[in-house]
Design a protein around this motif. Structure first.
Motif, short mmCIF file in Angstrom:
data_model
loop_
_atom_site.label_atom_id
_atom_site.label_comp_id
_atom_site.label_asym_id
_atom_site.label_seq_id
_atom_site.Cartn_x
_atom_site.Cartn_y
_atom_site.Cartn_z
N CYS A 42 0.88 -1.17 0.00
CA CYS A 42 0.00 0.00 0.00
C CYS A 42 0.92 1.22 0.00
O CYS A 42 1.66 1.45 0.96
CB CYS A 42 -0.90 -0.02 1.23
N ILE A 89 2.32 -4.72 -14.09
CA ILE A 89 2.18 -3.81 -12.95
C ILE A 89 3.50 -3.85 -12.20
O ILE A 89 4.08 -4.92 -11.99
CB ILE A 89 0.99 -4.19 -12.05
N SER A 109 5.87 -1.91 -9.02
CA SER A 109 6.03 -0.94 -7.93
C SER A 109 7.24 -0.04 -8.15
O SER A 109 7.34 1.02 -7.53
CB SER A 109 6.17 -1.67 -6.60
N THR A 151 2.55 5.71 -15.15
CA THR A 151 2.12 4.68 -16.09
C THR A 151 2.58 5.02 -17.49
O THR A 151 2.49 6.17 -17.94
CB THR A 151 0.58 4.55 -16.05
N ASN A 199 -4.64 10.24 -8.65
CA ASN A 199 -3.80 9.14 -9.12
C ASN A 199 -3.43 9.28 -10.60
O ASN A 199 -2.75 8.42 -11.14
CB ASN A 199 -4.49 7.80 -8.89
N ASN A 208 3.40 3.30 -10.10
CA ASN A 208 3.02 3.39 -8.69
C ASN A 208 2.22 4.65 -8.34
O ASN A 208 1.55 4.67 -7.33
CB ASN A 208 4.23 3.20 -7.77
N GLN A 221 -0.33 5.61 -10.05
CA GLN A 221 -1.68 5.14 -10.27
C GLN A 221 -2.12 4.14 -9.20
O GLN A 221 -3.31 3.89 -9.02
CB GLN A 221 -1.79 4.49 -11.66
N GLN A 222 -1.17 3.59 -8.46
CA GLN A 222 -1.49 2.61 -7.42
C GLN A 222 -1.59 3.23 -6.03
O GLN A 222 -1.93 2.53 -5.07
CB GLN A 222 -0.41 1.53 -7.39
N VAL A 270 -2.65 -3.29 -3.04
CA VAL A 270 -2.47 -4.03 -4.28
C VAL A 270 -2.04 -5.45 -3.90
O VAL A 270 -0.93 -5.66 -3.41
CB VAL A 270 -1.43 -3.36 -5.20
N PHE A 298 -7.07 -4.74 -6.55
CA PHE A 298 -6.92 -3.37 -6.09
C PHE A 298 -8.02 -3.09 -5.06
O PHE A 298 -9.20 -3.35 -5.33
CB PHE A 298 -7.07 -2.38 -7.24
#
Length: 451
Positions: A243, A326, A328, A333, A398, A424, A426-427, A432, A443
């Protein structure tokens, strides 16, 4: 359809912050480890404590991210099945963006390691060093640990190494895309996390010849890829989640108090009744790079418009190119070129602000903020992943980053040649969850600094 953001609500924050992340409201396997205990570890960004503003931190991370994108794109297409696999299959993605604290041995020797979801090997520097880089903590001495043993040449994890030899034990060489390498002896050791949970019999690289610039922030690396050598694959319950808190702090200079979190094993799952909407998609596989976490993106919606992007733009090709992972360790992105152009065109169309073409921020699409603006409206953005109800409706912060000081609001995305990467930013503020047993990725909206 869009998000309305009241700038006046953040006047106090703006006065002390270089880069403002817009808060916007919506308008529209087991490899020998015997324990199944989970554990939680705090993560810190590699640039934390560096006295950087949010914008500086983002720009530094983007520079690393572009290099990482280039490496990952090449690696995906030249994996173990390539004709010259004896050379190319030895290369892995490289260092990530976050550091974790852990200890090794008995008695425990603490050190800080880079967390990398794009590679597998767990390793640290070991005495006696033939070639070692400078690290903050003492270099691990296996002779002073009662729980250390060499991994025998016949061990299945020795066989899983991309390059190994047999002398007094299993010898390894592991190389990364930035030309950094680690070499040494594979060992088995007890690792301790959060000063509480000790996991015995973890196979790791005891590196006595470590060269390159990719490891300067830590004393080694913890691989969390999908291959058998990774830490998550060695757990009885092969599952992990992280997270990530929002980039930077609220005072203009990086805030080190807002730590991100890594959860491993039994603690990594989704807690019923405490979660927001869960979006789950299947993990796809690339035989050329089995360690990467591929997800299948079907399309993108901006505002109320499903963009005319062919699904083939995100397909994983038979030669290992394309697809989306995906990661980290990548900040923003990156979308396949034509797909990004469609996103860019639609944002220009829907944002009621003039586009900025100066390129001064390093981001590919920015808009000029009116000097007297009290609010801005940004369109919704939805990523449509493969699966039933697998539409990820991103919070505005994000994907839109506003810099009140420079008077610009920018899309935190960019274009790539082939491979797409879900970064990351966007995360952030999502749990995740990577489940290697179910082969799924989920998500979950989460306030990460409250975990």
């Amino acid at each position: 359809m869009g998000f309305s953001f009241p700038l006046k609500f953040l006047i106090v924050i703006v006065s002390v912050s270089i880069l403002l992340v817009l808060p916007v409201n919506s308008t529209s396997r087991n490899n020998g480890i015997k324990r199944s205990r989970g554990f939680q570890v705090s993560l810190r960004h590699v640039d934390s404590g560096g006295n950087f503003t949010k914008l500086e931190r983002l720009q530094r991370a983007m520079k690393r991210g572009r290099h990482r994108l280039n490496r990952l794109s090449v690696l995906a297409a030249v994996g173990p099945l390539a004709e010259d696999a004896d050379v190319k299959s030895q290369i892995h993605s490289g260092s990530g963006e976050f550091l974790m604290e852990l200890s090794i041995g008995t008695p425990p020797s603490p050190f800080e390691a880079i967390l990398d979801t794009g590679s597998d090997l767990v390793w640290t520097q070991c005495k006696p060093c033939r070639q070692c880089f400078t690290q903050k903590s003492p270099i691990f001495d296996p002779k002073k640990s009662s729980s250390f043993s060499k991994l025998p040449c016949g061990h299945k994890l020795c066989a899983a190494l991309p390059m190994s030899s047999c002398d007094e034990g299993c010898e390894y060489t592991y190389a990364y895309g930035d030309y950094s390498t680690t070499q040494g002896t594979m060992g088995s050791e007890t690792f301790t996390f959060d000063d509480k949970v000790s996991i015995p019999n973890v196979a790791f690289g005891c590196g006595d010849d470590n060269e390159g610039t990719g490891f300067s922030q830590g004393a080694g690396l913890v691989g969390l890829g999908r291959g058998p050598l990774s830490l998550v694959s060695q757990l009885t319950e092969p599952k992990f989640s992280y997270c990530l808190t929002a980039i930077g702090g609220g005072d203009g200079i990086d805030d080190t108090s807002a730590k991100s979190t890594l959860l491993m094993g039994s603690l990594a799952g989704i807690k019923p009744g405490k979660s927001g909407k869960v979006v789950t998609t299947a993990l796809a596989k690339n035989p050329l790079q089995p360690s990467f976490y591929y997800i299948t993106l079907k399309g993108i919606t901006v505002g109320g418009t499903r963009l005319p992007i062919p699904e083939s733009s995100f397909n994983l090709a038979s030669d290992g190119s394309g697809g989306m992972i995906i990661d980290s360790g990548t900040t923003i992105t990156y979308l396949e070129g034509k797909a990004f152009e469609a996103v860019k065109k639609e944002f220009v169309k829907q944002m009621d602000l003039p586009a900025d073409t100066s390129g001064s921020t390093g981001l590919e699409l920015c808009f000029t903020l009116p000097a007297d603006a009290d609010d801005i409206t940004v369109p919704k953005m939805i990523f449509h992943f493969d699966g039933e109800d697998a539409d990820l409706d991103l919070p505005g912060e994000n994907y839109i980053i506003a810099d009140k000081s420079s008077g610009m609001a920018c899309l935190a995305m960019g274009s790539s040649g082939s491979m797409s990467i879900f970064g990351n930013v966007q995360q952030q503020n999502m749990l995740v969850v990577h489940d290697l047993t179910k082969e799924t990725l989920s998500f979950v909206p989460t306030q990460c600094d409250q975990l």
